[in-house]
Write a protein that holds these residues in place. Sequence first.
Motif, PDB file in Angstrom:
ATOM      1  N   CYS A 113       4.475   9.789   1.088  1.00  0.00           N
ATOM      2  CA  CYS A 113       3.955   8.791   2.215  1.00  0.00           C
ATOM      3  C   CYS A 113       4.303   8.459   3.199  1.00  0.00           C
ATOM      4  N   ASP A 148       1.221  -1.612  -0.097  1.00  0.00           N
ATOM      5  CA  ASP A 148      -0.513   0.126   0.474  1.00  0.00           C
ATOM      6  C   ASP A 148       0.695   1.413   0.215  1.00  0.00           C
ATOM      7  N   HIS A 149       0.154   2.579  -0.659  1.00  0.00           N
ATOM      8  CA  HIS A 149       1.459   3.605  -0.816  1.00  0.00           C
ATOM      9  C   HIS A 149      -0.150   5.184  -0.579  1.00  0.00           C
ATOM     10  N   GLU A 150       0.812   6.098   0.101  1.00  0.00           N
ATOM     11  CA  GLU A 150      -0.042   6.913   0.216  1.00  0.00           C
ATOM     12  C   GLU A 150       0.181   8.476  -0.537  1.00  0.00           C
ATOM     13  N   MET A 160      10.185   8.234   0.019  1.00  0.00           N
ATOM     14  CA  MET A 160       8.445   8.496  -0.036  1.00  0.00           C
ATOM     15  C   MET A 160       8.782   9.579  -0.624  1.00  0.00           C
ATOM     16  N   HIS A 167       8.364   4.098   5.099  1.00  0.00           N
ATOM     17  CA  HIS A 167       8.447   4.624   3.299  1.00  0.00           C
ATOM     18  C   HIS A 167       9.102   5.894   3.140  1.00  0.00           C
TER      19      HIS A 167
HETATM   20 CU   LIG Z   1       4.248   4.274   0.913  1.00  0.00          CU
END
Ligand SMILES: [Cu+2]
Length: 161
Positions: free
Chosen positions: A142, A86-88, A152, A147
Amino acid sequence: MKLAVTLAIILTIGLAPAYAAGAHSGGHETEKMAIGEPGQKGKVKRTVSITMAEKEDGAMLFEPATIKVKAGETIRLRFTNKGEADHEYVMDEEPTVLEHKAVMARFPDMEHDDANSIRLAPGESGEIVWTFSNAGDFVFACLIPGHYESGMKGNIEVVQD
Ligand SMILES: [Cu+2]
């Protein structure tokens, strides 16, 4: 020992509502953010495609990591998570993002529903339509624990037209 446990509970309980009140309970709807506000789809001038992914060496990144826009421009930010985790994406002024990062480190399962953020499962795509109202230097990141440290993060340069 008993005191330490009690203190930990007080800290945990004390921090969560404070954070919720500050950033997660609709504050973004009422407060103007320096980075801008949710945009109207009809005003979109262009689309910027951003991928999120992990590398074989463990690095994680956004591609591109720099976004340049003109003040007042409404952009469709189109995201694709090409990775296996998952990433945001959350964008804001750097101090706010770092503050948010510290909270995420304490509450890793925290989910956001803010207009300036999106979270994607592997293979998912999504978009944010945003009006970058003011010139300035902003960041995106992220904030899933580990992350940001793996790479990120990125910059948004909003220049005066
Ligand atoms: Cu991420």
